[in-house]
Scaffold this active site. Structure first.
Site, mmCIF file in Angstrom:
data_model
loop_
_atom_site.group_PDB
_atom_site.id
_atom_site.type_symbol
_atom_site.label_atom_id
_atom_site.label_comp_id
_atom_site.label_asym_id
_atom_site.label_seq_id
_atom_site.Cartn_x
_atom_site.Cartn_y
_atom_site.Cartn_z
ATOM 1 C CD GLU A 64 -3.065 -0.277 0.109
ATOM 2 O OE1 GLU A 64 -3.004 0.935 -0.208
ATOM 3 O OE2 GLU A 64 -3.827 -1.085 -0.431
ATOM 4 C CB CYS A 116 -1.732 6.950 1.968
ATOM 5 S SG CYS A 116 -2.630 5.727 2.880
#
Lengths: 528, 449
Positions: free
Chosen positions: A292, A326
Site C-alpha cells: 500500500e 495516504c
C-alpha cells in the site's frame, strides 16, 4: 471482555464505535488516561522472538509535539536476530497453521477484546508517539479492533467456502493453506490500525509473522503484539523486530519469508518489489508482496457545488493529522466559475486552523512526525517559483515539529508541490475549465489512491465515477476515514498492489489455494 | 408515563384545539390553500420529494435557467415512472434544448415563490412592510437572519454586523407599530416589540464539538456587543439552538454571559430547549437552577421546540455507532414536549415559556395547562414559523393568544438550507401538517401522545 466471535463465530461484524468526544466526560476520560501513560514513559520496546526478549535500547521514539519527551526506548533487531526470528516463526507456523480456523479466529477476537479494554490508554499512546490528535488516535484504536474482528470473520468464511462444481464420480475440494512466514512492515501514521490489520490477516489465515513497526512508533507496535499474544497467539508465531529500514530490508531478503505486507512510501515499496522478485539461492518459492503506497489525491469541485460543504471537507481532508494520511487530499481541481470564491474563502478558513500539540483538544493540526518530514515539506514549498501565491496559517512557539497549514495557488504544473506526495499539510487550488478537464488531469497521474468530487448533479457524479482511476472515490464528503468492511481501502496504478484492506478479498493474499480432485469410482461403481 | 386521566384538561384541550383548527377566511388564508395542496402533492412520493429538495438546494448555484433545467433533468431521471404524468412532462421539457431554458425559468419562478412563503424579505429594511403588517394582524415577531455557513473570521464578523444593524433597524421600525398590550407585556413585565433570533454558530468559524472553548472565546465578544445593542435599543435577543455539535458551546456561553453584571439589567434574552433530545429535561433542570441563582431584570425566555435536526442527529449517531441523542419515536418527543411545557408554565415568572409548535395538540395542551395553573392569557407565548404556521398564527391571534412568528430574513442563496429544512419538515411522513393536509381527523390529531 468477551468478544462476539468467542460467543458466536457467525455474529455480524460491526465497526467499533469511536468516542463521542463532543461530550465532556469522554474527553476527561482520555485526559486521565494520558496522565497515567505519562507516568509510565518511556516504554521499553525489546526485540521479542519466541520466549526470548532482548532489551538493550538503541533508539528512541519521541513526542513530535514535544521532542524532549521520550516515549519509547527501543532495541533495534540485528540482522542475526532477523534471521533467527524468521527461523523460529517458520518452525512455530506448522502447528499454528494446522489448527482449525475457528481457534485462530477466536485468538484475533480475544486480542480485539484486549485492545478494547485498553482503548483510552492506546489512544493516549498514539497521541504521544505519533502526535495523532485525540479523535484520530481514538479512531486508530477502533480501526485496529475492526481489523481483528473483520479478518476473524473473513477467515471463517474463507475456511467454509467450497465453490467448486461437482460431477458424479468426482469430488472437488478447494482448500486454503497458509503460505508460511509473513513479514509485516508497518507505517507510523496508523501505528496501531495498519500494523494490526496486516498482522491479523497473516495470523488468522495460519501464517507466522515477523512484525517490524515503524522506527517512529515502536511502542504502538509492541501494544498490538502484546494484545495478540494475550489473545492466544503462541509466542513463536509472532516476533517483534523494532528498527529502521535495515531490519525491514533484512526481512524482505530472508529466503524463508513468503509474504511481505508493506504500507509506506512509494520508493520503499518499489524497492521491496524489486528485491522480492529475485529468489535467493535455494529459495523454493516466490515471495508475494502486498504494498500500500501513497497517493497524490485530487478533489474535483464542480461549479454547482455547495461551498459551505466543500470548504470544511477540504480542510478536514488536507489538514487533519497534518495531511499525513495516504488518503489525504493534496490537490483541488475547481471549476473556474467558482475558483476565486473558493480560494478566497479557503484562505480565510485556513486561518481558523490551530496548530498545536496533539494532546490539546483545541488543536486542529498537530506537528508532523519528525524533522526530516518537516524539512522535506518546507523544501518543496521553498522551491515554488515567484508565480505561486502561498497562504500559511500561524504556528505556535515551542519545540514541536510544526508545519504551517498551507494553501498554494498558481503552482507550476511541474513543481514538487503539484507532482509529489508531500505527506504534509499542503493543498493546492487549481482552476480548471470543467469537470472533464479535471478528469484529464487525474487520469494523467501515476498514483491513483483516493479521489473526491463535489457535485450536485447525479449525471456528473456517475460520469466521473465511471472514469476515475482511483481506488477509493468519495463524493460530496471528505476523502479520508475509510473503515474496515464499510470502505475497503486501497489504490490502483503506482499507489499499490494487492486487494483492498478491510475488504473481503484481502485474506486471499496470505494463503495458497489447493484443489483436490478425487476419483470416487471403483470398477464403475461410485463409492459414496 | 403520564397515565393518570385528566378529564378536565382533556376537555379544555379538545375545545381549544377545535377552535384553533377553524381556518380563517382572510385573503391571505385563502391564498395559502392551493400552495398547501401543491406541497401535499409533492410529499406523497418520496422520489419526487427527493428530486424537488435537490432542485431547491442546487438552484442558487446554477449559472442560468438552462443549467437549472439540466439539474432538473438529472433529478427527474432518478424518479423513474413513479412520478406520474406531470413528472414525465417536466422531464421531457427539461431534456429538449428548445424548451430547456423555459423549463428552467419556470422552475426558478416556482422556487422563488416558494421561498417567499418562508422568507419575509432579503433584508430587514425590505422586510419592514411585511413585519408591520404581521404585527397589525395581531402577531408578534422574531426575526432570524439567514446566512451561509460561517467559515472565516470575516464571515463571523459580517454576520455580527448584520445582526447589530438589524437590531437597530427593527427597534426603529417597531416604534411606529400600533400599540397592542397583549404583545407588549405579561405579568413579569414589558416585552420588547423588536425581537431578533441569532445563531452563535454563525458568529464564529471556530465551532469545534470537542473543544467548545474555542468557539466560546471567539463568539463571546460578538454576543456581548449584540446584547449591548439590544439593551440600548430595547430589543429582545434570542439565541437559537442548533445541533448537538454546538450545544455545549452555545448553552454554557449564553448562560455565563447573561449572568455577567453588565447584562443583569438587560436586555430581555432567551434560549431554546429541544424536546427531541433525550436529555432535554436535564437541560431544563440546569436552566431553572441558573434562573433561580441569577438575578436579572427580565426573566429568561425559554422557547420550547421539538427540534429541527432530527435526521442529522440520528444519521450522525448511527454512522458513528452512538446512541442517538434524540428520541427514536415521534411520540416520545411529543410526550417530552408536554412534560417540559408543564414545567415551564409552572416555573413562570422565573422563566418565560414560549411554546413553539405547529402541532395543534401541543399548542392546545400548553394553553389548557396554563389556564389550569391560573396564568393570565398573556403569560404564555406561542410561537410558529413563517410559512408553516401562518394559519395557526392567525387563529391564535383571533382567539386572543400571543403568537410570535419566527420570520427569516435573507436572500435566496443564503436561505436555501433553511428552505430545504422547512420543506422536509412540511412533507415528512410524521409531520403534523402533512397529516392535517391529508385530512386526518381532528380527534386523533388532538389525542394525547
Amino acid at each position: 471482555m468477551t468478544s462476539a466471535v468467542l460467543d458466536d463465530p457467525m455474529t455480524q461484524f460491526t465497526n467499533e464505535p469511536v468516542r463521542e468526544l463532543r461530550r465532556a466526560p469522554e474527553r476527561a476520560r482520555l485526559e486521565e488516561a494520558l496522565a497515567e501513560l505519562d507516568r509510565r514513559l518511556p516504554i521499553a520496546v525489546p526485540v521479542t522472538i519466541g520466549a526470548r526478549v532482548r532489551d538493550e535500547p538503541s533508539f528512541d521514539s519521541v513526542d513530535p509535539s514535544d521532542p524532549g519527551r521520550i516515549v519509547a526506548r527501543a532495541t533495534a533487531a540485528t540482522s542475526r536476530e532477523v534471521e533467527g526470528a524468521v527461523r523460529v516463526a517458520a518452525e512455530a507456523q506448522r502447528e499454528w497453521g494446522a489448527r482449525p480456523a475457528i481457534e485462530r479466529a477466536r485468538a484475533m477476537s480475544r486480542a480485539a477484546g484486549e485492545l478494547r479494554e485498553r482503548r483510552a490508554e492506546l489512544a493516549a499512546l498514539a497521541v504521544r508517539e505519533c502526535a495523532k490528535p485525540w479523535s484520530q488516535a481514538d479512531a486508530d484504536v477502533c480501526e485496529a479492533i475492526d481489523f481483528l474482528e473483520f479478518y476473524a470473520r473473513g477467515a471463517l468464511a474463507l475456511d467454509a467456502a467450497s465453490p467448486l462444481i461437482q460431477m458424479p464420480g468426482e469430488r472437488n475440494t478447494l482448500r486454503h493453506r497458509a503460505r508460511g512466514v509473513a513479514a509485516v512492515i508497518a507505517p507510523w501514521n496508523f501505528p496501531l490500525a495498519i500494523l494490526a490489520g496486516m498482522t491479523a490477516a497473516a495470523l488468522v489465515t495460519g501464517n507466522a509473522v515477523c512484525v517490524k513497526p515503524a522506527e517512529q512508533s515502536p511502542a504502538c507496535g509492541l501494544a498490538v503484539v502484546e494484545a495478540l499474544r494475550q489473545g492466544g497467539v503462541p509466542d513463536g508465531v509472532i516476533a517483534l523486530l523494532p528498527g529502521d529500514g535495515a531490519v525491514g530490508g533484512a526481512l524482505v531478503e530472508d529466503p524463508a519469508v513468503h509474504t511481505i505486507a508493506f504500507t509506506g512510501s512509494g520508493a520503499v515499496g518499489l524497492e521491496i518489489l524489486r528485491k522480492a522478485a529475485s529468489p535467493a539461492a535455494g529459495q523454493r518459492h516466490l515471495k508475494r508482496v502486498i504494498a500500500e503506497m501513497g497517493g497524490k489525491n485530487c478533489v474535483i469541485v464542480d461549479a454547482d457545488a455547495d461551498l459551505d460543504e466543500v470548504i470544511p471537507a477540504l480542510l478536514d481532508s488536507a489538514f487533519a493529522f497534518a495531511g499525513q494520511k495516504c488518503s489525504a487530499a493534496s490537490r483541488t481541481l475547481v471549476h473556474e466559475r467558482i475558483a476565486d470564491e473558493l480560494l478566497d474563502r479557503m484562505r480565510g478558513a485556513l486561518h481558523t486552523l490551530r496548530v498545536g500539540p496533539a494532546e490539546d483538544f483545541e488543536t486542529d493540526v498537530p506537528p508532523v512526525i519528525d524533522p526530516d518530514a518537516r524539512a522535506r515539506i518546507e523544501s518543496a514549498l521553498a522551491d515554488l517559483g515567484p508565480g505561486s501565491e502561498i497562504e500559511r496559517a500561524a504556528v505556535p512557539a515551542g519545540p514541536g515539529y510544526w508545519v504551517a497549514p498551507t494553501i498554494v495557488a498558481g503552482a507550476p504544473a511541474d513543481s514538487g508541490v503539484v507532482t509529489s506526495e508531500l505527506f504534509g499539510p499542503v493543498l493546492t487550488i487549481e482552476p480548471v475549465a470543467g469537470v472533464d478537464a479535471a478528469c484529464e488531469i487525474v487520469d494523467g497521474l501515476g498514483q491513483a489512491l483516493t479521489g473526491g468530487l463535489f457535485s450536485r448533479d447525479p449525471a456528473t457524479i456517475e460520469r466521473v465515477a465511471a472514469r476515475t482511476p482511483v481506488g477509493n472515490f468519495y463524493v460530496n464528503r471528505a476523502t479520508t476515514g475509510a473503515m474496515p468492511g464499510r470502505q475497503p481501502f486501497g489504490g490502483n496504478r503506482l499507489s499499490g498492489m494487492g486487494f483492498k484492506a478491510g475488504g473481503d478479498e484481502y485474506l486471499l493474499q496470505f494463503v495458497d489455494a489447493l484443489v483436490i480432485t478425487e476419483n470416487t469410482v471403483r470398477h464403475g461403481l461410485p463409492i459414496e | 408515563m403520564e397515565v393518570q386521566a385528566e378529564p378536565e384538561l382533556d376537555a379544555d384541550i379538545a375545545e381549544i384545539g377545535r377552535s384553533l383548527a377553524r381556518r380563517g377566511h382572510s385573503a391571505a388564508a385563502l391564498k395559502r390553500v392551493p400552495q398547501e395542496r401543491g406541497l401535499n402533492l409533492v410529499g406523497r412520493d418520496p422520489k419526487v420529494r427527493a428530486a424537488l429538495l435537490q432542485l431547491v438546494d442546487v438552484a442558487p448555484a446554477c449559472e442560468n435557467a438552462a443549467d437549472l433545467a439540466g439539474h432538473l433533468n438529472s433529478y427527474l431521471g432518478q424518479v423513474g415512472d413513479s412520478g406520474g404524468r406531470p413528472v414525465a412532462i417536466a422531464a421531457g421539457a427539461a431534456r429538449v434544448p428548445g424548451t430547456r431554458a423555459l423549463t428552467g425559468q419556470a422552475a426558478r419562478v416556482a422556487i422563488n415563490r416558494m421561498a417567499h412563503r418562508f422568507i419575509v424579505g432579503a433584508t430587514p429594511e425590505q422586510a419592514a412592510g411585511e413585519l408591520r403588517l404581521m404585527w397589525s394582524h395581531g402577531n408578534a415577531i422574531s426575526v432570524d437572519l439567514l446566512g451561509e455557513a460561517t467559515l472565516t473570521e470575516a464571515e463571523g464578523a459580517a454576520y455580527a454586523d448584520r445582526c447589530d444593524r438589524a437590531l437597530s433597524t427593527l427597534a426603529l421600525d417597531a416604534r411606529g407599530w400600533r400599540a397592542n398590550p397583549l404583545l407588549e407585556s405579561d405579568a413579569a413585565g414589558p416585552l420588547p416589540r423588536a425581537n431578533l433570533s441569532v445563531k452563535v454558530t454563525a458568529l464564529t468559524p471556530l465551532v469545534r464539538p470537542q473543544a467548545p472553548g474555542r468557539g466560546q472565546r471567539d463568539a463571546a465578544e460578538h454576543l456581548r456587543r449584540l446584547l449591548r445593542t439590544a439593551a440600548e435599543a430595547g430589543a429582545h435577543l434570542h439565541v437559537d439552538m442548533e445541533s448537538m455539535d454546538s450545544r455545549e458551546m452555545v448553552f454554557e456561553m449564553l448562560l455565563s454571559i447573561l449572568a455577567e453584571d453588565e447584562f443583569r439589567s438587560g436586555p430581555s434574552a432567551g434560549l431554546v430547549l429541544q424536546a427531541y433530545l433525550r436529555d432535554s429535561e436535564e437541560m431544563l433542570d440546569e436552566i431553572i437552577g441558573w434562573a433561580s441563582r441569577t438575578e436579572r431584570a427580565s426573566p429568561l425566555t425559554v422557547r420550547l421546540v421539538k427540534g429541527a435536526y432530527w435526521d442529522q442527529e440520528h444519521i450522525e449517531a448511527i454512522q458513528h455507532g452512538w446512541v442517538p441523542p434524540v428520541w427514536s419515536e415521534k411520540a416520545d418527543s411529543d410526550r417530552c414536549f408536554e412534560r417540559i411545557t408543564r414545567r415551564l408554565i409552572d416555573a413562570f415568572p422565573l422563566v418565560r415559556p414560549a411554546i413553539a409548535s405547529h402541532n395543534l395538540r401541543s399548542l392546545a395542551h400548553a394553553i389548557a395547562y396554563s389556564r389550569h395553573r391560573l396564568l393570565g392569557i398573556g403569560d404564555l407565548e406561542l410561537q410558529v414559523l413563517r410559512g408553516l404556521g401562518d394559519d395557526l398564527a392567525e387563529a391564535l391571534a383571533r382567539d386572543g393568544y400571543r403568537a410570535r412568528v419566527y420570520s427569516p430574513v435573507g436572500d435566496l442563496v443564503s436561505g436555501m438550507a433553511y428552505l430545504v429544512r422547512r420543506l422536509l419538515e412540511n412533507t415528512s411522513n410524521d409531520s403534523f401538517l402533512a397529516d392535517r393536509a391529508a385530512g386526518a381527523d381532528l380527534d386523533s390529531l388532538l389525542a394525547s401522545p
